[in-house]
Write a protein that holds these residues in place. Structure first.
Motif, mmCIF file in Angstrom:
data_model
loop_
_atom_site.group_PDB
_atom_site.id
_atom_site.type_symbol
_atom_site.label_atom_id
_atom_site.label_comp_id
_atom_site.label_asym_id
_atom_site.label_seq_id
_atom_site.Cartn_x
_atom_site.Cartn_y
_atom_site.Cartn_z
ATOM 1 N N UNK A 179 0.867 -1.173 0.000
ATOM 2 C CA UNK A 179 0.000 0.000 0.000
ATOM 3 C C UNK A 179 0.906 1.227 0.000
ATOM 4 N N UNK A 180 0.812 2.032 -1.030
ATOM 5 C CA UNK A 180 1.762 3.142 -1.177
ATOM 6 C C UNK A 180 1.006 4.450 -1.343
ATOM 7 N N UNK A 181 1.235 5.372 -0.415
ATOM 8 C CA UNK A 181 0.539 6.649 -0.471
ATOM 9 C C UNK A 181 1.482 7.763 -0.890
ATOM 10 N N UNK A 182 1.533 8.053 -2.162
ATOM 11 C CA UNK A 182 2.188 9.263 -2.640
ATOM 12 C C UNK A 182 3.649 9.395 -2.199
ATOM 13 N N UNK A 183 4.246 8.289 -1.776
ATOM 14 C CA UNK A 183 5.609 8.422 -1.275
ATOM 15 C C UNK A 183 6.603 8.630 -2.385
ATOM 16 N N UNK A 184 6.266 8.077 -3.540
ATOM 17 C CA UNK A 184 7.259 8.127 -4.617
ATOM 18 C C UNK A 184 7.535 9.552 -5.071
ATOM 19 N N UNK A 185 6.629 10.453 -4.727
ATOM 20 C CA UNK A 185 6.815 11.835 -5.170
ATOM 21 C C UNK A 185 7.989 12.501 -4.452
ATOM 22 N N UNK A 186 8.384 11.956 -3.311
ATOM 23 C CA UNK A 186 9.401 12.628 -2.510
ATOM 24 C C UNK A 186 10.825 12.347 -2.996
ATOM 25 N N UNK A 187 11.070 11.128 -3.394
ATOM 26 C CA UNK A 187 12.419 10.775 -3.839
ATOM 27 C C UNK A 187 12.802 11.518 -5.114
ATOM 28 N N UNK A 188 14.080 11.522 -5.432
ATOM 29 C CA UNK A 188 14.494 12.171 -6.677
ATOM 30 C C UNK A 188 14.161 11.275 -7.875
ATOM 31 N N UNK A 189 14.383 11.809 -9.047
ATOM 32 C CA UNK A 189 13.980 11.105 -10.271
ATOM 33 C C UNK A 189 14.625 9.721 -10.351
ATOM 34 N N UNK A 190 15.884 9.667 -9.955
ATOM 35 C CA UNK A 190 16.604 8.397 -10.059
ATOM 36 C C UNK A 190 15.984 7.331 -9.162
ATOM 37 N N UNK A 191 15.655 7.769 -7.909
ATOM 38 C CA UNK A 191 15.060 6.816 -6.985
ATOM 39 C C UNK A 191 13.656 6.425 -7.433
ATOM 40 N N UNK A 192 12.918 7.381 -7.956
ATOM 41 C CA UNK A 192 11.577 7.064 -8.460
ATOM 42 C C UNK A 192 11.635 6.002 -9.537
ATOM 43 N N UNK A 193 12.625 6.146 -10.405
ATOM 44 C CA UNK A 193 12.778 5.190 -11.497
ATOM 45 C C UNK A 193 13.077 3.806 -10.931
ATOM 46 N N UNK A 194 13.952 3.790 -9.923
ATOM 47 C CA UNK A 194 14.329 2.537 -9.280
ATOM 48 C C UNK A 194 13.093 1.869 -8.651
ATOM 49 N N UNK A 195 12.259 2.664 -8.002
ATOM 50 C CA UNK A 195 11.056 2.127 -7.368
ATOM 51 C C UNK A 195 10.087 1.586 -8.405
ATOM 52 N N UNK A 196 9.934 2.318 -9.479
ATOM 53 C CA UNK A 196 9.022 1.879 -10.531
ATOM 54 C C UNK A 196 9.478 0.547 -11.100
ATOM 55 N N UNK A 197 10.785 0.452 -11.360
ATOM 56 C CA UNK A 197 11.301 -0.809 -11.900
ATOM 57 C C UNK A 197 11.074 -1.934 -10.915
#
Lengths: 251, 286
Positions: A179-197
């Motif tokens: 369950x993920x609430x809007x957390x991905x918005x906080x990390x930088x682009x690189x980390x967001x990409x890592x999370x998405x993958x």
């Protein structure tokens, strides 16, 4: 169907909007009780506010459901009920499998504890045995990218570091449902990409994800289904391929 | 690329229902057991913080009770002149009163503040909240348990040997811990709702010291006051500990022990019911 893992049945959540300040001390509580006893009815009555109103949704295994809607529409309230932070006023949710939640920044971190201690604390709270965390500690540290600060109390972390570590733990506890609430918005682009993958990889292995996001690009990339919440009610739902997102964008 | 764990998610077949109903006690206890590692992490962490970076480190565990025992023996035995006609060495009698009191007066506020102190965690992740007051008591109980080592050393020093009654000591020890947990469960929830209690309890504890037989014994209380005095649940526990460790000193304190047990059980029932009813609503109440 028997591949349903989350069954949300007519869930409602009521809050009382009080127009006087809440009795947060014994004195004000006693005073309000005294007023009530004296039938002093000139106090304004509490106004009801339904943050969620009769929501029903079913989520299947392997699905990635994105909740969309304006601020205050009730998305986060639904995630909180699903994560057992607050109880529903009516209705029920039935869940099959272990849920790991990432609600807002720093999910369940103890500010005085070091990053390392918090990994174990958080792991335990997500129902993961300590030996499993020990085994995966290096992977968690590596994924988070905050290895250098693992022995620093997390109160000194930046919000980005907080989220990276929190996500890294949640990603490694073998939860069935994330369950993920809007957390991905906080990390930088690189980390967001890592999370998405990471999410995409895990979705293929049968994990189920419910996320709240305002990032429509991210939703298009990983979500399989969309639920549009408006005013505490389910406004529309469908697959990511339908035109819900376009219409949502136009509002 | 980061190594990613790709263990496939196996969906267990049991359904869990999330609704607004209060959990049953057995279901809640099962859950406490499932989440026991949360308690271990919190307890270990508190112990480390308490003794890490202190010059004496673990020696504090014995140093604190020693100082308490000496100071109280001086105040009550020497200054107040209570040190007369006792079958056991006075410092040992004092020890059996002051050390349980010290534990109680730490454990109650610690567990009372446990929910409020962790509210930012409670708001973001779920675990059975009773873990917090229980873990808070456990940390103090560990320190309390180790302190009895000093009692054993004291027995050697005075050449004093406890009798068969010592076999019942663990029961009084367990009751004291249960009493602290019960009070902690009750007050921690109340503290979230009404913050006043945080000021009230330390004050009550200061008074409580004088109506608890910590620095003196029950026999100091006039006979016709003893029943009223025994409404303090600590009286039965402390006098029971003295009876068990000091060769049945002053006879078995039957009324005090019975009263203390009754109060503990009744409070226990109230506390558990109240906690189960409010646990889920804690975040909304805060």
């Amino acid at each position: 169907m028997n591949d349903i893992v989350i069954d949300i049945e007519q869930v409602s959540k009521r809050y009382a909007l009080s127009h006087q300040h809440r009795p947060d001390s014994l004195k004000s509580w006693l005073r309000s009780m005294a007023n009530r006893l004296a039938r002093n009815d000139d106090q304004p009555k509490d106004e009801e506010f339904w943050a969620l109103n009769d929501i029903s949704l079913q989520i299947r295994q392997g699905e990635c459901l994105a909740l969309i809607g304006k601020n205050g529409s009730g998305k986060s309230t639904l995630l909180k009920i699903l994560s057992r932070i607050i109880p529903p006023t009516r209705g029920q949710i039935r869940v099959r499998g272990r849920v790991a939640s990432l609600l807002e920044v720093g999910t369940g971190f103890h500010p005085e504890l070091t990053g390392r201690e918090n990994v174990f604390l958080n792991g335990a709270m997500l129902g993961c045995p300590e030996r499993l965390i020990r085994q995966r500690f290096d992977a968690i540290a590596d994924f988070s990218g905050v290895e250098r600060f693992l022995d620093t109390p997390v109160k000194h972390y930046s919000s980005g570091m907080y989220v990276r570590l929190a996500y890294a733990v949640a990603a490694h506890v073998n939860a069935d449902i994330l369950v993920i609430d809007e957390v991905l918005a906080v990390g930088d682009a690189e980390f967001q990409k890592k999370c998405m993958e990471h999410l995409q990889t895990h979705l293929r292995t049968g994990i189920t994800v419910i996320m709240v996001s305002h990032n429509l690009h991210a939703i298009r990339t990983i979500a399989s289904n969309i639920a549009w919440i408006q005013g505490g009610q389910l406004f529309e739902s469908g697959t990511v391929g339908s035109d819900i997102l376009q219409r949502f964008e136009q509002t | 690329m980061t190594p990613i764990d790709t263990t496939s998610a196996v969906i267990p077949h049991s359904w869990r229902t999330i609704d607004g109903h209060a959990p049953t006690l057995p279901a809640y206890c099962r859950e406490l057991y499932q989440y026991r590692e949360v308690a271990y992490v919190l307890i270990r962490r508190d112990l480390i913080v308490r003794f890490r970076q202190t010059y004496f480190g673990l020696a504090w565990l014995l140093f604190k009770p020693l100082m308490l025992m000496l100071a109280m023996s001086f105040a009550f035995g020497f200054l107040a002149g209570f040190e007369k006609n006792h079958a056991a060495p006075y410092p040992l009698i004092i020890f059996c009163g002051v050390i349980p009191w010290y534990f109680f007066s730490n454990a109650v506020p610690d567990s009372m503040n446990s929910l409020l102190g962790h509210i930012h965690i409670i708001q973001k992740t779920y675990f059975p909240r009773a873990i917090l007051p229980i873990a808070a008591v456990a940390v103090d109980a560990i320190e309390f348990g180790v302190a009895w080592l000093l009692f054993a050393l004291g027995c050697l020093w005075f050449g004093y040997l406890p009798g068969w009654q010592i076999a019942l000591f663990p029961l009084f020890f367990a009751q004291l811990i249960a009493l602290c947990v019960v009070i902690g469960l009750l007050l921690s929830v109340v503290n979230v709702q009404f913050r006043d209690i945080g000021n009230l309890i330390p004050f009550l504890l200061t008074i409580g010291f004088f109506v608890t037989p910590a620095g003196y014994t029950l026999t100091r209380i006039p006979q016709h006051w003893q029943t009223l005095y025994a409404l303090n649940p600590l009286v039965g526990i402390i006098e029971g500990m003295r009876w068990s460790l000091l060769n049945g000193m002053d006879g078995f304190p039957l009324i005090a022990v019975a009263s203390s047990l009754t109060i503990t059980v009744v409070m226990g029932i109230i506390a558990v019911r109240h906690f189960l009813a409010t646990d889920a609503d804690l975040v909304d109440l805060a």
